[in-house]
Design an enzyme around this catalytic site. Sequence first.
Site, PDB file in Angstrom:
ATOM      1  N   CYS A 175       0.790  -1.228   0.000  1.00  0.00           N
ATOM      2  CA  CYS A 175       0.000   0.000   0.000  1.00  0.00           C
ATOM      3  C   CYS A 175       0.825   1.282   0.000  1.00  0.00           C
ATOM      4  CB  CYS A 175      -0.925   0.019   1.214  1.00  0.00           C
ATOM      5  SG  CYS A 175      -1.663  -1.573   1.589  1.00  0.00           S
ATOM      6  N   HIS A 308      -3.413   7.828   6.235  1.00  0.00           N
ATOM      7  CA  HIS A 308      -3.541   6.547   5.540  1.00  0.00           C
ATOM      8  C   HIS A 308      -4.918   5.945   5.839  1.00  0.00           C
ATOM      9  CE1 HIS A 308      -2.278   2.897   3.573  1.00  0.00           C
ATOM     10  NE2 HIS A 308      -2.523   2.184   4.651  1.00  0.00           N
ATOM     11  N   HIS A 345      -9.590   1.854  -0.830  1.00  0.00           N
ATOM     12  CA  HIS A 345      -8.144   1.633  -0.765  1.00  0.00           C
ATOM     13  C   HIS A 345      -7.674   1.160  -2.134  1.00  0.00           C
ATOM     14  CE1 HIS A 345      -4.212   0.699   0.469  1.00  0.00           C
ATOM     15  NE2 HIS A 345      -4.450   0.335   1.705  1.00  0.00           N
TER      16      HIS A 345
END
Length: 428
Positions: A175, A308, A345
């Site tokens: 990520c 995040h 995401h």
Amino acid sequence: MRQEKSALPVRRVAVSGAGAVSGLGWGVRALWDGLRSGRTAIRPFARFDHALHRTHLAAEVADGDGAPPEELIRDCPDWRRLSVADRFALFAALEAVRQAGLDLPLAESGTEAGVWFGSSTGGMWESERFFHRYVTDRRRSRLADLAAQQVNGPGDAVARRLGVTGPVQTISSACSSGALALGAALDAVRSGTVEVAVAGGSDSLCQLTYAGFNALRAVDEGPCLPFRAGRAGMSFGEGAAVLVLEPLERALERGATPLAELAGAGSSCDAHHMTAPDPSGAGAAAALASALRDAGLAPDAVDFVNAHATGTPLNDAAEWQALRSVFGERAAEIPAVLTKALLGHLLGSAGALEAVVTVLCLLHGELHPAPGGEREAGEDGQSAALPASLVLDRPLPLPGARTAVSTSLAFGGSNAALVFSRFLETTA
């Protein structure tokens, strides 16, 4: 990515162009309009059959308004042979380069350029489609689908279309990939390795990651609720984002108007666990502190954070500990933007898209909201609300904001942070 400031003056790096594809549409305009509305793009999707999975939502990029123009498709002879992730990357890169006012092909125009891209799965969806056709009806399987499988596909497609003959690198570190790519590009521009860096990330939805994270019980059955009570996991999204980076003096000399400056970058590793974050947030804090040092800024200079904030109980809690470690008591006062609550995401592309969003917030002097609401927290206390100053329900005007941080904290503890500064002509 540079961890400590050099004794020599650090070259200032301008963001001269931005491009994006997301669940809110094709292009930066669609992205910003959707973000300001506070409407989530996390909804039922059609990329593949998810009936047997425990969750059924994602921020899928849909055709329709703002979809790739026919001239773009005609201009890319291999468009229909590219993976979905490659197409996202091409659209975002061309939008960014055109906004920057650069002539194509870059090499033929005399521009020394490089490409830095992040991706997690590349053309995995096309490979899944090939495998399904192969086992059900071999006559329908196409080897061309396998050609798109490489994780470096999006970056390579961008390099071919833009005519880039300098460094072309793909970073795949879960990520944080897109943010790490931007950090590597920043170093290349500062050092003079290239005059222009085209940097970002691209990923598309695929069954491998959707099934895997569902098996881990890390996906929320509803749209994710980062940092809120009752958060139960992440939501998936797809898309691409690209920033064009160049020395500030070069951008100004050729008459470009910088959108912002990429002032610093930092990275670290938790060295803790394959999936779970270090609960202390020490690794994330190290990346954030490194980015601020790289930018030559104190924590007090930060006006807002694009967190995040995946919505998973443990990751959000660890990130909050990191913010407290770096900002102290002020952590509860700094406005926190929750981009994943609207776009999901994007895995390897998440850090790049959130970088573009951070630039847009600085440029417009306004922070986009996330949809409000929360649920009852579980009895174990892991999903209790975190005392951050969240931007919810309506945009938050912040015209005086000059510095922002975007964090990317990956599975495996690979952390990255980027520091952006608002471009002020008086300080150029």
